[in-house]
Motif scaffolding. Structure first.
Motif, PDB file in Angstrom:
ATOM      1  N   TYR A 157       0.839  -1.192   0.000  1.00 34.01           N
ATOM      2  CA  TYR A 157       0.000   0.000   0.000  1.00 34.01           C
ATOM      3  C   TYR A 157       0.874   1.242   0.000  1.00 34.01           C
ATOM      4  O   TYR A 157       1.827   1.348   0.776  1.00 34.01           O
ATOM      5  CB  TYR A 157      -0.907   0.013   1.234  1.00 34.01           C
ATOM      6  N   ARG A 158       0.558   2.180  -0.866  1.00 33.92           N
ATOM      7  CA  ARG A 158       1.308   3.428  -0.946  1.00 33.92           C
ATOM      8  C   ARG A 158       0.399   4.557  -0.513  1.00 33.92           C
ATOM      9  O   ARG A 158      -0.442   5.034  -1.285  1.00 33.92           O
ATOM     10  CB  ARG A 158       1.823   3.627  -2.370  1.00 33.92           C
ATOM     11  N   HIS A 170       8.400  -2.819  11.039  1.00 37.73           N
ATOM     12  CA  HIS A 170       7.169  -3.165  11.741  1.00 37.73           C
ATOM     13  C   HIS A 170       5.931  -2.617  11.031  1.00 37.73           C
ATOM     14  O   HIS A 170       4.826  -3.079  11.252  1.00 37.73           O
ATOM     15  CB  HIS A 170       7.215  -2.627  13.172  1.00 37.73           C
ATOM     16  N   ASP A 171       6.137  -1.591  10.178  1.00 37.25           N
ATOM     17  CA  ASP A 171       4.972  -0.951   9.555  1.00 37.25           C
ATOM     18  C   ASP A 171       4.875  -1.277   8.062  1.00 37.25           C
ATOM     19  O   ASP A 171       4.260  -0.552   7.299  1.00 37.25           O
ATOM     20  CB  ASP A 171       5.009   0.564   9.771  1.00 37.25           C
ATOM     21  N   PHE A 201       3.806  -4.037   5.117  1.00 37.73           N
ATOM     22  CA  PHE A 201       3.025  -5.225   4.783  1.00 37.73           C
ATOM     23  C   PHE A 201       3.133  -5.439   3.278  1.00 37.73           C
ATOM     24  O   PHE A 201       2.723  -4.578   2.506  1.00 37.73           O
ATOM     25  CB  PHE A 201       1.564  -5.029   5.185  1.00 37.73           C
ATOM     26  N   VAL A 202       3.718  -6.570   2.881  1.00 35.45           N
ATOM     27  CA  VAL A 202       3.885  -6.799   1.444  1.00 35.45           C
ATOM     28  C   VAL A 202       3.408  -8.188   1.060  1.00 35.45           C
ATOM     29  O   VAL A 202       3.482  -9.135   1.841  1.00 35.45           O
ATOM     30  CB  VAL A 202       5.368  -6.628   0.993  1.00 35.45           C
ATOM     31  N   PHE A 250      -3.849  -4.137   1.798  1.00 31.45           N
ATOM     32  CA  PHE A 250      -3.147  -3.607   2.986  1.00 31.45           C
ATOM     33  C   PHE A 250      -3.441  -2.119   3.211  1.00 31.45           C
ATOM     34  O   PHE A 250      -2.576  -1.352   3.639  1.00 31.45           O
ATOM     35  CB  PHE A 250      -1.624  -3.801   2.877  1.00 31.45           C
ATOM     36  N   LEU A 274      -2.555   0.747  10.672  1.00 29.81           N
ATOM     37  CA  LEU A 274      -2.005  -0.265   9.766  1.00 29.81           C
ATOM     38  C   LEU A 274      -2.954  -1.469   9.676  1.00 29.81           C
ATOM     39  O   LEU A 274      -3.865  -1.608  10.492  1.00 29.81           O
ATOM     40  CB  LEU A 274      -0.637  -0.713  10.295  1.00 29.81           C
TER      41      LEU A 274
END
Lengths: 181, 181
Positions: free
Chosen positions: A63-64, A140-141, A143-144, B4, B29
């Protein structure tokens, strides 16, 4: 080269973040007139084109937030202070894909947006991937989702603008020019 | 795609400049934890690959304050509010090179740095250049030097990193892949 150099008369620091720093410089232009330049300082970034044994490319979808959507990109990440690009490349490859490599070739580097930012981006390539036995923890932040795509599939995603960023569009054109199939 | 997705809890506007706007978003998140995103808003930019009748490429050299040096780039500029990319392309071509065109082909578009900025950059190409009888005035704070280079000369400048930005490196790889010579 210093053609048309703009002399800094004053620098105002506006914001120091964890990713970017913003400053505004009062400058004197080549014709002697005054102007302002808004400047984003960024530590630089490194990306890798990871090729599998059967000529697939490993991508990450993430997410961007600036775009409010997810993009499919080659693995990449910010450089830590004093880190060499190759070290960043291996770290980000390990964190994002679960593979490592001892064999990286330099493809190119470029400033992403030299009008307002000093971010320099490096691109490496490897076809010597080794699966990590123990996965490495990433940010930690972050997500892929991993994807393995043929070059033709990747070109289709470019058409659909699900692949839509400078480094990844460059990487796909590079693989096309190299005759990957 | 919203894979995400990061939900915005709060947006703090830090700076409104003439080129960039900086905001910091508090986000939630995908795992429910809180984080911050530093976001640069930019109006987007358009560039043109101008080819002369004898297959030379027209570049502009200009000072890039964030880098404290000059780069050789294809002509480009920021979009005005509500402007279509083709209109920006023709305007910047006229202002920076003294040529105009009625014939632009779309090459690609990409986000320059989607991790922290929403800048979308378009690349067009034309080999139908017409010299303007009356030069058009550009931005008052813009000083550019024109260069006409063969593709081989441009590749040499890439090696020397005098050409060293995303759109121009992409453009040269594109012309190489197209077989320009």
């Amino acid at each position: 080269m210093k053609l048309f150099e703009e002399k800094t008369m004053k620098t105002e620091n506006i914001y120091n973040g964890s990713v970017v720093q913003l400053q505004v410089d009062d400058v004197t232009l080549p014709n002697g007139k005054a102007s302002k330049r808004e400047i984003i300082k960024h530590p630089g970034a490194v990306s890798v084109i990871p090729l599998t044994k059967d000529n697939k490319i490993i991508f990450v979808e993430q997410y961007r937030k600036p775009l409010e959507k997810s993009l499919i990109e080659i693995p990449a990440g910010k450089m830590e202070r004093g880190e060499s690009p190759v070290v960043t490349a291996v770290r980000e490859l390990e964190e994002e894909t679960g593979y490592t490599t001892k064999d990286l070739s330099f493809v190119t580097s470029f400033y992403t947006s030299p009008g307002f930012a000093d971010e320099l981006l490096y691109i490496y390539i490897t076809d010597q991937l080794e699966a990590l036995e123990t996965p490495v923890k990433g940010d930690h932040d972050e997500f892929v989702k991993l994807l393995e795509l043929t070059l033709d599939e990747a070109k289709q995603y470019v058409e659909e603008e699900r692949i839509h960023d400078a480094k990844t569009n460059y990487a796909i054109l590079y693989l096309h020019a190299m005759g990957l199939n």
